[in-house]
Design an enzyme around this catalytic site. Structure first.
Site, short mmCIF file in Angstrom:
data_model
loop_
_atom_site.label_atom_id
_atom_site.label_comp_id
_atom_site.label_asym_id
_atom_site.label_seq_id
_atom_site.Cartn_x
_atom_site.Cartn_y
_atom_site.Cartn_z
N ASN A 11 -33.50 8.87 49.82
CA ASN A 11 -32.63 7.97 49.06
C ASN A 11 -33.09 8.07 47.60
OD1 ASN A 11 -31.28 5.89 47.86
ND2 ASN A 11 -32.25 4.26 49.05
N TRP A 12 -32.30 8.76 46.79
CA TRP A 12 -32.72 9.02 45.41
C TRP A 12 -32.48 7.82 44.49
CZ3 TRP A 12 -30.67 14.69 44.37
CH2 TRP A 12 -31.57 15.60 44.96
N LYS A 13 -31.75 6.82 44.98
CA LYS A 13 -31.44 5.64 44.16
C LYS A 13 -30.86 6.06 42.81
CE LYS A 13 -34.89 3.28 46.86
NZ LYS A 13 -35.90 2.27 47.02
N HIS A 96 -28.66 -1.38 52.64
CA HIS A 96 -29.99 -1.21 52.06
C HIS A 96 -30.45 -2.55 51.46
CE1 HIS A 96 -33.25 0.06 49.45
NE2 HIS A 96 -33.35 1.12 50.23
N GLU A 98 -31.92 -3.29 48.81
CA GLU A 98 -31.61 -3.46 47.37
C GLU A 98 -30.15 -3.88 47.19
OE1 GLU A 98 -33.11 0.32 46.01
OE2 GLU A 98 -35.15 -0.37 46.47
N GLU A 163 -36.64 -0.81 57.77
CA GLU A 163 -37.35 -0.79 56.49
C GLU A 163 -37.80 -2.21 56.15
OE1 GLU A 163 -36.10 2.61 53.73
OE2 GLU A 163 -34.52 1.12 53.58
N GLY A 169 -40.84 0.45 48.01
CA GLY A 169 -41.18 0.61 46.59
C GLY A 169 -42.46 -0.09 46.17
N SER A 207 -42.22 2.97 51.53
CA SER A 207 -43.40 3.63 50.95
C SER A 207 -43.92 4.79 51.81
CB SER A 207 -44.52 2.61 50.71
OG SER A 207 -44.10 1.67 49.74
N GLY A 228 -37.86 6.94 49.76
CA GLY A 228 -37.33 6.64 48.42
C GLY A 228 -38.08 7.42 47.36
P1 PGA Z 1 -39.61 3.78 49.01
O1 PGA Z 1 -38.08 3.43 49.28
O2 PGA Z 1 -39.93 5.01 49.86
O3 PGA Z 1 -39.70 4.06 47.55
O4 PGA Z 1 -40.41 2.62 49.45
C1 PGA Z 1 -37.53 3.46 50.56
C2 PGA Z 1 -36.10 3.02 50.54
O5 PGA Z 1 -35.70 2.25 49.68
O6 PGA Z 1 -35.32 3.44 51.40
#
Ligand code: PGA
Length: 246
Positions: A11-13, A96, A98, A163, A169, A207, A228
């Site tokens: 997931n490149w956000k 997700h 976020e 998750e 993150g 993470s 991520g």
């Molecule tokens: P992260 O993000 O690996 O940076 O913790 C994971 C995600 O948001 O799917």
């Protein structure tokens, strides 16, 4: 470990421009010849079609990070399931944390997105997970149950990512026991709700690093990872893929 071909999803956000996408795939693709996983990558909407063109004919599957919960209309700035599909997406991330936390995405909207994804032959990748407060209050099971039962029905075909929100993150990945517990709860609910439960892959996200990836592959009911920040650099991402397969 299950018999399903593992999925390592990125997931490149809100990262990467066209030039950076080219560089990423120029480094990644020559190293993927012998890997026995499915590699899924969700870039920003603006670079889905470039990523899809660049990876055509490879084992990489490109997806969208989000779609709107209506099929079309006056929704400035949003993209529909049909538009994502048209750009070259084959899967879409929904729910997700976020999106839930920053954009107020509800379970009712997630349910509609899954329906729209199905209509467009986009595979939904549904994210679920508890916050730290919910974990401390002993609510993991009830939170996961609500996030799954309020959006899924017996027809669901797709992927689920467990998750824990506090692990995203933060550099604080969940422990083996926590991952086992979260996955066991998700699997139990999927078994109760979905007809094709045994075809649903269950990924861990939060993470994920190369080091964590190497133990993930040995945890019961883990069918892959959703990555991520560590997916942004091609060399790090390939070390996660290789780590998972160890
Ligand atoms: P992260 O993000 O690996 O940076 O913790 C994971 C995600 O948001 O799917």
């Amino acid at each position: 470990m299950t018999q399903k071909k593992p999925i390592i999803a990125a997931n490149w956000k809100m990262h990467k421009t066209g030039r950076e996408v080219e560089e990423f795939f120029n480094t990644l693709m020559p190293q993927l010849n012998d890997v026995k996983v499915q590699v899924w990558i969700a870039p920003s909407a603006t670079i889905i079609s470039l990523a899809a063109q660049k990876t055509q004919g490879s084992i990489i599957c490109i997806g969208a990070q989000n779609i709107y919960h209506e099929s079309h209309g006056a929704f400035t700035g949003e993209i529909s399931a049909a538009q994502a599909r048209d750009a070259g997406a084959r899967f879409v991330i929904v729910g997700h944390s976020e999106r839930r936390r920053l954009f107020g995405e509800t379970n009712a909207q997630v349910k509609k997105k899954i329906e729209l994804a199905r209509e467009q032959q986009l595979i939904p990748l549904l994210c679920v997970g508890e916050t730290l407060e919910e974990r401390e209050r002993g609510q993991i099971k009830s939170v996961l149950k609500a996030q799954l039962t309020e959006v899924l029905d017996e027809r669901f075909e797709g992927v689920v990512a467990y998750e824990p929100v506090w692990a995203i993150g933060t550099g604080k990945s969940a422990s083996r026991e926590m991952i086992e517990e979260g996955h066991a709860i998700c699997r139990e609910i999927l078994t109760q709700v979905c007809k094709k439960e045994n075809q649903i892959s269950l990924l861990y996200g939060g993470s994920v690093s190369a080091e964590i990836a190497s133990s993930l592959g040995t945890i019961k009911d883990v069918d892959g990872a959703l990555v991520g920040s560590a997916s942004l650099e091609a060399q790090t991402f390939i070390s996660i893929i290789r780590g998972y397969l160890q």
